[in-house]
Design an enzyme around this catalytic site. Structure first.
Site, PDB file in Angstrom:
ATOM      1  N   CYS A  42     -47.976 -35.975 -25.767  1.00  0.00           N
ATOM      2  CA  CYS A  42     -47.889 -34.938 -24.514  1.00  0.00           C
ATOM      3  C   CYS A  42     -49.287 -34.560 -23.905  1.00  0.00           C
ATOM      4  O   CYS A  42     -50.171 -34.398 -24.539  1.00  0.00           O
ATOM      5  CB  CYS A  42     -47.139 -33.633 -25.108  1.00  0.00           C
ATOM      6  SG  CYS A  42     -46.786 -32.405 -23.703  1.00  0.00           S
ATOM      7  N   ASP A  44     -50.130 -31.437 -23.163  1.00  0.00           N
ATOM      8  CA  ASP A  44     -50.323 -30.418 -23.622  1.00  0.00           C
ATOM      9  C   ASP A  44     -52.138 -30.285 -24.185  1.00  0.00           C
ATOM     10  O   ASP A  44     -52.131 -31.072 -24.951  1.00  0.00           O
ATOM     11  CB  ASP A  44     -49.408 -29.859 -24.682  1.00  0.00           C
ATOM     12  CG  ASP A  44     -49.443 -28.347 -25.239  1.00  0.00           C
ATOM     13  OD1 ASP A  44     -50.429 -28.112 -25.444  1.00  0.00           O
ATOM     14  OD2 ASP A  44     -48.427 -27.595 -24.983  1.00  0.00           O
ATOM     15  N   ARG A  46     -53.110 -28.475 -26.278  1.00  0.00           N
ATOM     16  CA  ARG A  46     -53.210 -28.047 -27.797  1.00  0.00           C
ATOM     17  C   ARG A  46     -52.850 -29.072 -28.712  1.00  0.00           C
ATOM     18  O   ARG A  46     -52.969 -29.337 -29.650  1.00  0.00           O
ATOM     19  CB  ARG A  46     -52.231 -26.753 -27.969  1.00  0.00           C
ATOM     20  CG  ARG A  46     -52.429 -25.787 -27.235  1.00  0.00           C
ATOM     21  CD  ARG A  46     -51.278 -24.853 -27.344  1.00  0.00           C
ATOM     22  NE  ARG A  46     -50.261 -25.414 -26.629  1.00  0.00           N
ATOM     23  CZ  ARG A  46     -49.142 -24.887 -26.359  1.00  0.00           C
ATOM     24  NH1 ARG A  46     -48.801 -23.714 -26.953  1.00  0.00           N
ATOM     25  NH2 ARG A  46     -47.925 -25.169 -25.813  1.00  0.00           N
ATOM     26  N   HIS A  98     -44.291 -32.446 -30.014  1.00  0.00           N
ATOM     27  CA  HIS A  98     -44.712 -31.252 -30.369  1.00  0.00           C
ATOM     28  C   HIS A  98     -43.959 -30.242 -30.388  1.00  0.00           C
ATOM     29  O   HIS A  98     -43.139 -30.313 -29.299  1.00  0.00           O
ATOM     30  CB  HIS A  98     -46.298 -31.039 -30.135  1.00  0.00           C
ATOM     31  CG  HIS A  98     -46.287 -30.395 -28.577  1.00  0.00           C
ATOM     32  ND1 HIS A  98     -46.124 -29.199 -28.255  1.00  0.00           N
ATOM     33  CD2 HIS A  98     -46.289 -31.283 -27.466  1.00  0.00           C
ATOM     34  CE1 HIS A  98     -46.072 -29.157 -26.925  1.00  0.00           C
ATOM     35  NE2 HIS A  98     -46.299 -30.339 -26.299  1.00  0.00           N
ATOM     36  N   CYS A 101     -42.736 -27.442 -26.982  1.00  0.00           N
ATOM     37  CA  CYS A 101     -43.426 -28.212 -25.768  1.00  0.00           C
ATOM     38  C   CYS A 101     -42.758 -27.613 -24.562  1.00  0.00           C
ATOM     39  O   CYS A 101     -41.366 -27.409 -24.540  1.00  0.00           O
ATOM     40  CB  CYS A 101     -42.921 -29.855 -25.976  1.00  0.00           C
ATOM     41  SG  CYS A 101     -43.297 -30.709 -24.426  1.00  0.00           S
TER      42      CYS A 101
HETATM   43 CO    CO Z   1     -45.576 -30.843 -24.535  1.00  0.00          CO
END
Ligand code: CO
Length: 215
Positions: A42, A44, A46, A98, A101
């Site tokens: 992803c 993301d 993080r 994750h 999400c």
């Molecule tokens: Co995500």
């Protein structure tokens, strides 16, 4: 004056740190890359691929998009797969989802984000396919977590259905697929048990993983 000065400062320090411990590091890497791993994760912020698995530059080929989706006609993801498998000869492809999400949550609870809603329609499809595995769960958080897991299992299956992976297996190339999920809460990865080295194994692991996700 250079914009985003702190980032350039970080970069200089990073480069110096690496050269201090390994003077020929960049020289060596600039010649070629030969990563063994292709990470599909992803976007993301993080979930940074290299850091999570503790590997330096040169060790992981990375493709990331919103909600780690592998779509049969996505030329971007397919190109990363093809380059990774055919040219770089990676030995492992891991789809890494994750928990927490936002893309998966938006798809599950049908929150409107904008253009991305169309992309997340692929995750919505996963939710509809597995409604019976999601709906009985007591809380929204659990439902979202379950969809994060199911999404990984489905995306690994999509990887296995690409002509790139099928051709690689047919010509006897050593290649394993994996499905992992990362927890933002403790920084740990969990294997969802769909590791496969051929199509039959892929189908078996897919069925077993789905069964495991019924509890
Ligand atoms: Co995500």
């Amino acid at each position: 004056m250079r914009v985003l000065q702190p980032l350039f400062q970080n970069n200089r320090e990073w480069s110096e740190r690496i050269r201090a411990s390994d003077p020929s590091f960049f020289q060596r890497l600039s010649q070629q890359q030969s990563p063994k791993y292709l990470w599909i994760g992803c976007s993301d912020s993080r979930v940074p691929a290299n850091e999570i698995i503790g590997l330096p530059p040169g060790e992981v080929f990375v493709h990331r998009n919103v909600a780690n989706v592998v779509v049969h006609t996505d030329l971007n993801c397919l190109s990363a797969l093809q380059f990774g498998i055919d040219v770089l000869q990676v030995e492992h492809v891991m789809v890494v989802g994750h928990y927490g999400c936002s893309g998966v949550r938006a798809a599950l609870f049908q929150q409107r984000i904008g253009l991305s809603d169309n992309w997340l329609g692929h995750v919505r499809d996963v939710a509809e396919r597995h409604e019976a595995r999601i709906r009985p769960l007591a809380h929204d958080g659990e439902r979202a977590d379950r969809l994060c897991e199911l999404n990984v299992v489905e995306q690994v299956r999509n990887v296995s259905h690409t002509t790139i992976v099928r051709d690689a297996w047919e010509r006897g190339q050593k290649l394993s697929l994996h499905g992992w999920i990362y927890s933002l809460r403790d920084g740990l990865l969990r294997d969802l048990g769909v590791t496969a080295q051929n199509l039959d194994e892929c189908n078996e692991r897919y069925a077993a993983a789905l069964q495991a996700l019924e509890q």
